[in-house]
Design a protein around this motif. Structure first.
Motif: not given
Length: 380
Positions: A213-236
């Motif tokens: 992962a490049s620096e820009s990809e790391l930022e994109l991945l972290e943003a996506g993972m943060s959003h996903y974590a919120g969905v997991l919390e709401r779902t489970f």
């Protein structure tokens, strides 16, 4: 005299099975007629399935699955005692399966690992042990879940392809089509990584760079993972992202906790439980373990730690044969390992030591058993 051999592999040189063979040969040379028990083990990393299959007399299953970037690959898992599966995610979703020039962290997923689980479910297996080290992915486990029937939907209700690039678009998780046997099954994840899902110590920033992962990809991945974590919390209804080990294997730890209600446990302790190590130790006079290099990290869940602690509970002396000793190696003495023998018997380049690994180990094993014999004579 009963001696139990429980070593890890010496990575790149000697598999654990061969280590046991060499120990057996030298033990019988020094103590003719002794009883020996071979228990090659692992801490949950590479080779875990083979080790457990060998130790339990199980069988290997080969399945054609998708590798991290969607190409077909032959992966294997183990079935032991006919009722549980041991799956290495690296077999289907590991970094070595993707050549460096083809690595694409935004589109690499764990779908193949889910296919291995599904194959075992279809064979009637309901108890799973998963070793999740060495991944090429950072998908939060959505690929694995998708292979089992879970659907990830965007704001319009359209199904998303389960890759990291789409983590930030997930608005709803549809569990209605997950294979029904998954809910009836017990999942244990062998993982000694304590990283959470998010943040500087999380899946993306700690493990992403080694997956390309490049620096820009790391930022994109972290943003996506943060959003996903919120969905997991709401779902489970659980804040899975903060749980120790959630960030293991690019977030597969979090995914398995969410979709499979998995428990995360120490790799070596889980494996010793699978092979019923406490029973094997009954009546033993000596335990011999070992690994390629023993240092301060070894007391944090490596093979000598797990084996030493088991021997300590049974009040059985334990010795370790290792390729080398690093800083903090002596910490292992508090964990049931009473003595350390190195295979190196003279000053030599690392390359020479690796090339002569079998000969050096054999010599170290004989030195260990001769020293044990000296101790027995002195005791008399």
């Amino acid at each position: 005299m009963k001696i139990v051999f429980a070593p890890d592999s010496f990575k790149g040189t000697l598999p654990a099975e061969r280590v046991c063979e060499l120990l057996d040969e030298k033990a019988r040379l020094v103590f003719p007629g002794c009883e020996t028990v071979r228990v090659p083990v692992s801490d949950g990393g590479e080779g875990t399935a083979d080790v457990v299959v060998s130790a339990t007399g199980g069988k290997r299953i080969e399945v054609t699955v998708k590798n991290p970037i969607g190409k077909s690959v032959n992966a294997r898992y183990g079935i032991c005692r006919d009722d549980c599966a041991v799956i290495e995610m690296a077999s289907a979703s590991g970094l070595p399966l993707v050549p460096p020039k083809e690595r694409d962290i935004l589109n690499a997923n764990t779908y193949g690992t889910g296919q291995l689980i599904l194959d075992a479910l279809l064979r009637g297996i309901r108890k799973f042990y998963l070793a999740i080290g060495g991944s090429a992915t950072n998908d939060g486990g959505i690929g694995c879940a998708a292979a089992l029937g879970v659907r990830f939907l965007d704001q319009h209700g359209e199904e998303l392809f389960p890759v990291p690039a789409n983590l930030g678009q997930i608005c709803r998780i549809d569990m209605s089509r997950i294979h029904p046997a998954a809910a009836e099954s017990e999942f244990t994840v062998m993982c000694d990584v304590k990283n959470p899902l998010l943040g500087q110590n999380g899946a993306t920033y700690v493990f992403g760079p080694q997956k390309g992962a490049s620096e820009s990809e790391l930022e994109l991945l972290e943003a996506g993972m943060s959003h996903y974590a919120g969905v997991l919390e709401r779902t489970f209804g659980r804040k899975i992202a903060d749980m120790p080990g959630a960030g293991a294997a690019g977030g597969l730890g979090a995914g398995l906790m969410a979709f499979a209600h998995a428990d995360l446990c120490s790799g070596i302790e889980t494996i010793l439980k699978i092979v019923d190590f406490d029973r094997i130790l009954e009546g033993a006079d000596l335990v011999v373990t070992g690994e390629g290099n023993l240092d301060y990290q070894s007391v944090f869940g490596k093979v000598p730690y797990g084996v030493g602690m088991a021997a300590k509970r049974h009040q059985i002396p334990c010795a370790a044969i290792v390729g080398g000793m690093g800083a903090g190696a002596s910490d292992i003495y508090a964990c049931g390992v009473d003595s350390i023998i190195t295979t190196i018997n003279a000053a030599m380049p690392v390359e020479e030591a690796l090339a002569q690994a079998e000969e050096l180990f054999s010599d170290a094993a004989e030195r260990l058993f001769r020293m044990v014999r000296v101790g027995m004579v002195m005791k008399k």
